[in-house]
Design a protein around this motif. Structure first.
Motif, mmCIF file in Angstrom:
data_model
loop_
_atom_site.group_PDB
_atom_site.id
_atom_site.type_symbol
_atom_site.label_atom_id
_atom_site.label_comp_id
_atom_site.label_asym_id
_atom_site.label_seq_id
_atom_site.Cartn_x
_atom_site.Cartn_y
_atom_site.Cartn_z
ATOM 1 N N LYS A 239 -0.413 -2.242 22.197
ATOM 2 C CA LYS A 239 0.517 -3.082 21.885
ATOM 3 C C LYS A 239 1.426 -4.008 21.715
ATOM 4 N N HIS A 240 2.012 -4.255 20.748
ATOM 5 C CA HIS A 240 2.460 -5.536 20.309
ATOM 6 C C HIS A 240 4.145 -6.031 20.898
ATOM 7 N N VAL A 241 4.121 -7.149 21.554
ATOM 8 C CA VAL A 241 5.638 -7.079 22.065
ATOM 9 C C VAL A 241 6.272 -7.676 21.766
ATOM 10 N N TYR A 242 7.208 -7.746 21.614
ATOM 11 C CA TYR A 242 8.544 -8.647 21.497
ATOM 12 C C TYR A 242 9.559 -8.337 22.400
ATOM 13 N N THR A 243 10.171 -9.801 23.167
ATOM 14 C CA THR A 243 10.573 -9.773 24.783
ATOM 15 C C THR A 243 11.591 -10.427 24.878
ATOM 16 N N GLU A 244 12.790 -9.919 25.499
ATOM 17 C CA GLU A 244 14.316 -10.962 25.605
ATOM 18 C C GLU A 244 13.427 -11.744 26.582
ATOM 19 N N VAL B 48 8.604 0.700 15.546
ATOM 20 C CA VAL B 48 8.732 -0.438 16.513
ATOM 21 C C VAL B 48 9.596 1.004 18.167
ATOM 22 N N GLY B 49 8.766 0.399 18.957
ATOM 23 C CA GLY B 49 10.031 1.660 20.110
ATOM 24 C C GLY B 49 10.727 0.197 21.203
ATOM 25 N N VAL B 50 12.014 0.835 21.354
ATOM 26 C CA VAL B 50 12.612 -0.657 22.359
ATOM 27 C C VAL B 50 12.834 0.440 23.400
ATOM 28 N N VAL B 51 12.491 -0.493 24.718
ATOM 29 C CA VAL B 51 12.027 -0.104 26.044
ATOM 30 C C VAL B 51 13.505 -1.252 26.783
ATOM 31 N N THR C 144 14.148 -4.928 28.941
ATOM 32 C CA THR C 144 15.182 -4.659 29.989
ATOM 33 C C THR C 144 15.329 -5.666 30.754
ATOM 34 N N PRO C 145 15.949 -5.551 31.584
ATOM 35 C CA PRO C 145 16.363 -6.801 32.511
ATOM 36 C C PRO C 145 15.152 -7.358 32.759
ATOM 37 N N PRO C 146 15.341 -9.199 33.518
ATOM 38 C CA PRO C 146 14.255 -9.759 33.816
ATOM 39 C C PRO C 146 13.774 -9.645 34.560
ATOM 40 N N ALA C 147 13.978 -9.211 36.082
ATOM 41 C CA ALA C 147 13.004 -9.141 36.657
ATOM 42 C C ALA C 147 11.487 -7.816 36.093
ATOM 43 N N ALA C 148 11.953 -7.197 34.838
ATOM 44 C CA ALA C 148 11.075 -6.428 34.808
ATOM 45 C C ALA C 148 10.405 -6.396 33.161
ATOM 46 N N HIS C 149 10.595 -7.553 32.886
ATOM 47 C CA HIS C 149 9.967 -7.878 31.678
ATOM 48 C C HIS C 149 8.528 -8.182 31.164
ATOM 49 N N ALA C 150 8.028 -8.811 32.731
ATOM 50 C CA ALA C 150 6.470 -8.862 33.052
ATOM 51 C C ALA C 150 5.887 -7.641 33.043
ATOM 52 N N THR C 151 6.423 -6.667 33.706
ATOM 53 C CA THR C 151 5.963 -5.136 34.391
ATOM 54 C C THR C 151 5.800 -4.737 32.903
ATOM 55 N N VAL C 152 6.253 -4.599 31.812
ATOM 56 C CA VAL C 152 6.536 -4.288 30.387
ATOM 57 C C VAL C 152 6.094 -4.710 29.868
ATOM 58 N N VAL C 153 5.561 -5.626 29.595
ATOM 59 C CA VAL C 153 5.249 -6.515 28.585
ATOM 60 C C VAL C 153 3.370 -5.767 28.987
ATOM 61 N N ARG C 154 2.725 -5.532 30.348
ATOM 62 C CA ARG C 154 1.676 -5.855 30.895
ATOM 63 C C ARG C 154 1.248 -4.167 30.765
ATOM 64 N N ALA C 155 2.750 -3.259 30.696
ATOM 65 C CA ALA C 155 1.921 -1.630 30.372
ATOM 66 C C ALA C 155 1.776 -1.456 28.729
ATOM 67 N N ALA C 156 2.047 -2.718 27.670
ATOM 68 C CA ALA C 156 2.522 -2.176 27.014
ATOM 69 C C ALA C 156 1.222 -2.968 25.968
ATOM 70 N N PHE C 157 1.122 -3.688 26.630
ATOM 71 C CA PHE C 157 -0.498 -4.509 26.266
ATOM 72 C C PHE C 157 -1.640 -3.671 26.618
ATOM 73 N N ALA C 158 -1.895 -2.714 27.942
ATOM 74 C CA ALA C 158 -2.967 -1.813 28.368
ATOM 75 C C ALA C 158 -3.054 -0.659 27.571
ATOM 76 N N ASP C 159 -1.441 -0.402 26.635
ATOM 77 C CA ASP C 159 -2.088 0.785 25.723
ATOM 78 C C ASP C 159 -1.929 -0.345 24.275
ATOM 79 N N ILE D 241 3.514 4.041 17.446
ATOM 80 C CA ILE D 241 4.829 3.332 18.453
ATOM 81 C C ILE D 241 3.635 1.820 18.344
ATOM 82 N N ASP D 242 3.944 1.099 16.928
ATOM 83 C CA ASP D 242 2.697 -0.020 17.078
ATOM 84 C C ASP D 242 3.583 -1.472 17.742
ATOM 85 N N ALA D 243 4.879 -1.174 18.201
ATOM 86 C CA ALA D 243 4.926 -2.740 18.833
ATOM 87 C C ALA D 243 6.437 -2.280 19.909
ATOM 88 N N ILE D 244 6.359 -2.949 21.245
ATOM 89 C CA ILE D 244 7.847 -2.697 22.420
ATOM 90 C C ILE D 244 8.731 -3.780 21.706
#
Length: 362
Positions: free
Chosen positions: A89-94, A7-10, A72-87, A65-68
């Motif tokens: 990656k599974h995602v667990y988001t706050e 897991v990688g923490v963003v 990040t702050p709420p305003a960045a959640h969707a952007t980071v998830v989309r970037a992870a999907f593009a590579d 890295i298998d998952a992200i």
């Protein structure tokens, strides 16, 4: 996927330290790397926890890295998830899943299209105390559920968070920061919501940071900071909910389920463990004994459930669908307060998908 998952923490802010401490209790994943747009913060976090430090883009693209873990702050959640999907990656988001229901729906759809897992905090409803509460309700210990009362009143994060202003922007405020703990818990106990009404206010429109290098800096508030709501559940019960950032130097938390033959009192939904108490008609309060998972009663149990679920080929419980439903319910309350009408909630999530036997997490 590696076993344990890598897991990688963003996002290397305050909550990231809680996840790092909790991760030691689980053997299904290892947090191995971190990144933050604030490079000094990432470097300090990596040094403290023994993690490899990289840029956000490089971490997300890293094939090892298998998952992200998106903190990040709420305003960045969707952007980071989309970037992870593009590579891939599974995602667990706050929480919240996104700052808008439309973005959240898009993330859920994209995960399904790409065959990726998307999980969303909170995971506190997976704790043993809430498992015990669900069992009691299911076996009729309080009769037919009539409704629930939930409150969380605190003074706001400006007294302890160095960048607390992010909690007073779009995607923040008590309705999107505090209420998801209680809305998620109630869905897991009683099922999904169908409609919401609410009132909201902002008694303190200008605040001051209390800690960190920016201490003393004033900022304006963009969101309601005290909210009272009434939500109707699909099965008929009603939830009354009050959340606030206006209760200075206080921490008031309550979740009570009212039934036709008794009352069930559950511990703070913003944490793990605590007393579960029940009182039947004409009876006295009794404390319910339940088996704790010990060190696994901590932030990170949702990540553990995610990776265990992938290996077992079953749905994970802190799901994006649940996160979407909770976001839509919270947003409906705020829409109702703004527009002066009851707002229907269109999404649904199966209550059974939030439940599992205790053995699945031990």
């Amino acid at each position: 996927m590696n076993a344990p998952a890598r897991v990688g923490v963003v996002g290397c802010g305050v909550i990231a330290h809680n996840y790092m401490r909790g991760s030691a209790a689980f053997d299904s994943f290892d947090i191995v790397a971190c990144a933050d747009l604030d490079e000094p913060a990432a470097a300090a976090f990596g040094a403290e926890h023994g993690l490899r430090v990289s840029s956000v883009d490089d971490l997300i693209a890293d094939p090892e890295i298998d998952a992200i873990l998106n903190l990040t702050p709420p305003a960045a959640h969707a952007t980071v998830v989309r970037a992870a999907f593009a590579d891939d990656k599974h995602v667990y988001t706050e929480k919240p899943l996104a700052t808008s229901v439309a973005d959240a729906r898009d993330l859920v759809a994209t995960a399904a299209e790409r065959g990726l897992r998307l999980a969303c905090a909170p995971d506190t409803f997976l704790g043993s105390a809430y498992e015990a509460g669900r069992e009691l309700i299911e076996r009729g210990a309080i009769g037919e559920p009539l409704g629930a009362t939930a409150t969380m009143l605190v003074g706001g994060p400006d007294g302890w968070h160095p960048n607390a202003d992010i909690f007073y922007r779009e995607g923040g405020g008590p309705m999107l920061d505090l209420a998801p703990y209680y809305l998620t818990a109630v869905v897991s106990l009683l099922g999904p919501f169908v409609a919401a009404s609410g009132f909201a206010s902002t008694p303190t429109p200008v605040r001051r940071l209390g800690v960190g290098p920016r201490a003393g800096e004033e900022f304006s508030v963009d969101v309601p900071t005290h909210v009272a709501a009434l939500l109707r559940l699909e099965r008929g019960p009603l939830l009354t909910l009050t959340v606030s950032f206006e209760a200075t130097d206080q921490y008031e938390s309550c979740l009570v389920v009212h039934g036709s033959e008794g009352t069930l009192e559950l511990p703070d939904a913003n944490g793990f463990e605590g007393d579960v108490r029940i009182k039947t008609a004409r009876g006295e309060w009794e404390t319910v004994t339940y088996e704790s998972r010990g060190a696994q009663e901590t932030r990170g149990c949702g990540l553990h459930d995610l990776f265990e679920s992938i290996q077992a080929g079953r749905p994970h419980r802190a799901s994006a669908e649940l996160g979407l439903h909770v976001l839509e319910a919270a947003t409906a309350v705020l829409d109702s307060a703004r527009e002066g009408r009851t707002v229907e909630i269109g999404s649904r999530v199966g209550q059974d998908t939030t439940q599992a036997q205790v053995s699945e997490l031990t």
